[in-house]
Write a protein that holds these residues in place. Structure first.
Motif, mmCIF file in Angstrom:
data_model
loop_
_atom_site.group_PDB
_atom_site.id
_atom_site.type_symbol
_atom_site.label_atom_id
_atom_site.label_comp_id
_atom_site.label_asym_id
_atom_site.label_seq_id
_atom_site.Cartn_x
_atom_site.Cartn_y
_atom_site.Cartn_z
ATOM 1 N N CYS A 86 0.809 -1.227 0.000
ATOM 2 C CA CYS A 86 0.000 0.000 0.000
ATOM 3 C C CYS A 86 0.841 1.276 0.000
ATOM 4 O O CYS A 86 0.295 2.375 -0.115
ATOM 5 C CB CYS A 86 -0.938 0.005 1.198
ATOM 6 S SG CYS A 86 -2.023 -1.442 1.259
ATOM 7 N N THR A 111 -10.357 -2.815 1.396
ATOM 8 C CA THR A 111 -9.468 -2.521 0.276
ATOM 9 C C THR A 111 -10.170 -1.618 -0.735
ATOM 10 O O THR A 111 -11.226 -1.965 -1.264
ATOM 11 C CB THR A 111 -9.002 -3.810 -0.422
ATOM 12 O OG1 THR A 111 -8.382 -4.678 0.524
ATOM 13 C CG2 THR A 111 -8.005 -3.484 -1.529
ATOM 14 N N SER A 143 -7.919 0.749 2.789
ATOM 15 C CA SER A 143 -6.542 0.293 2.621
ATOM 16 C C SER A 143 -6.323 0.007 1.140
ATOM 17 O O SER A 143 -7.183 0.250 0.303
ATOM 18 C CB SER A 143 -6.270 -0.961 3.467
ATOM 19 O OG SER A 143 -7.027 -2.059 2.981
ATOM 20 N N CYS A 177 -3.299 -0.165 -2.299
ATOM 21 C CA CYS A 177 -2.497 0.807 -3.052
ATOM 22 C C CYS A 177 -3.351 1.936 -3.601
ATOM 23 O O CYS A 177 -2.939 3.102 -3.622
ATOM 24 C CB CYS A 177 -1.801 0.121 -4.231
ATOM 25 S SG CYS A 177 -0.762 -1.280 -3.820
#
Length: 333
Positions: free
Chosen positions: A109, A162, A277, A279
């Protein structure tokens, strides 16, 4: 370029001349909806798999950032990108048709800060134009790292959601835009955390280390910044970061600190537990919401510290701990 401690300072700061942040349906229902460059209602984006959908979303963010910077893919010397999928295949499929020399990066991340940092160093070394990008997708990440989507497992309060999102920034050696004044490549911290549903605890020590060392290397204090922006510590990780900074160094960053994982969702209205969360969390928030505020001079000096939990499906199944890392980028207008 000159180096002091862990921090690299640029004598002629590279410039972010264009950026774009895109997201999925759930993120588009959050507080930052009006700032995203595109919101995709279809989770699959018309593709045959969630993984290909993530690639299509990342490709879209890259194309939009190039358009915003008023350059074409042929003008780009290098593109740096990474994601959460095995062997960074999300980025590979997103980039393959652009015909740009590519460098794959894995920082979990923290990848947005890592790609900006390495891209800035390439520009400082002589490249004229570099693209830094990253992405994540809730569905592709869940079935790789945790459970099949159909499982419907319960999440503890410390768990994070995510983000389905992507961010891309175009970096030039000169021009008008947001300057990258300095970067700091983080060191890996391993505090023995093994709970994949508590990544905030795994990443907070890395954030504390990088932030403190950056403040030390630059001889600055938190109040010197309009914002200290972490990537995706979420609620649990942010509280741990405050405790670590205060207990270990006597430094209070509460007034300046914001977290992309807390900005992108409404924790009271959206079922995301401790926040966002992935990337694409910091990538999409930074390249849309934050950079738009900087271009309007609502923010002038931002310390961006993206955090990453360095885990894989194999390491988790083997019961190994989750090391954390955090990279810092100083942005100014």
């Amino acid at each position: 370029m000159n180096i002091k401690g862990k921090t690299i300072f640029f004598d002629n700061p590279p410039v972010i001349t264009g950026s774009a942040g895109v997201c999925g349906k759930k993120e588009g229902e959050g507080p930052l909806a009006s700032d995203f460059d595109a919101i995709f209602e279809d989770t699959t984006m018309g593709q045959q798999s969630y993984e290909l959908a993530e690639s299509a979303m990342l490709n879209d963010a890259i194309i939009r950032s190039l358009a915003n910077a008023k350059v074409s893919s042929s003008d780009v010397d290098f593109i740096l990108s990474g994601d959460l999928l095995d062997q960074c295949m999300g980025s590979a499929f997103a980039i393959k048709d652009l015909q740009i020399p590519s460098i794959g990066l894995y920082g979990a991340c923290s990848t947005m800060a890592l790609s900006l940092s390495v891209g800035s160093m390439l520009v400082d070394a002589g490249a004229n134009c570099v693209v830094a990008a990253t992405s994540s997708h809730f569905c592709s990440s869940e079935r790789q790292f945790r459970f099949p989507l159909e499982y419907g497992g319960q999440r503890p309060p410390s768990a994070q959601w995510t983000v389905t999102g992507a961010g891309s920034a175009v970096i030039h050696s000169m021009g008008d835009g947001i300057k990258i004044k300095a970067v700091s490549i983080g060191t890996i911290c391993d505090m023995g955390i093994t709970d994949a549903n508590n990544m905030g605890a795994a990443m907070a020590p890395a954030a504390e280390k990088t932030i403190y060392e950056f403040l030390r290397d630059t001889n600055t204090k938190p109040s010197d910044y309009d914002m200290i922006l972490t990537g995706d510590l979420g609620l649990t990780g942010s509280e741990l970061l405050y405790e670590l900074m205060e207990n270990e160094h006597g430094v209070d960053i509460r007034k300046q600190h914001k977290d992309c994982g807390l900005l992108i969702y409404d924790l009271e209205e959206q079922d995301v537990n401790s926040g966002g969360s992935g990337c694409g969390c910091s990538g999409s928030v930074l390249c849309s919401h934050i950079m738009k505020k900087m271009k309007k001079n609502k923010l002038k000096k931002v310390l961006f510290v993206a955090t990453g939990a360095l885990m894989s499906p194999t390491s988790s199944k083997q019961g190994n701990p989750i090391p954390g890392v955090a990279h810092a980028v100083l942005l100014e207008v």
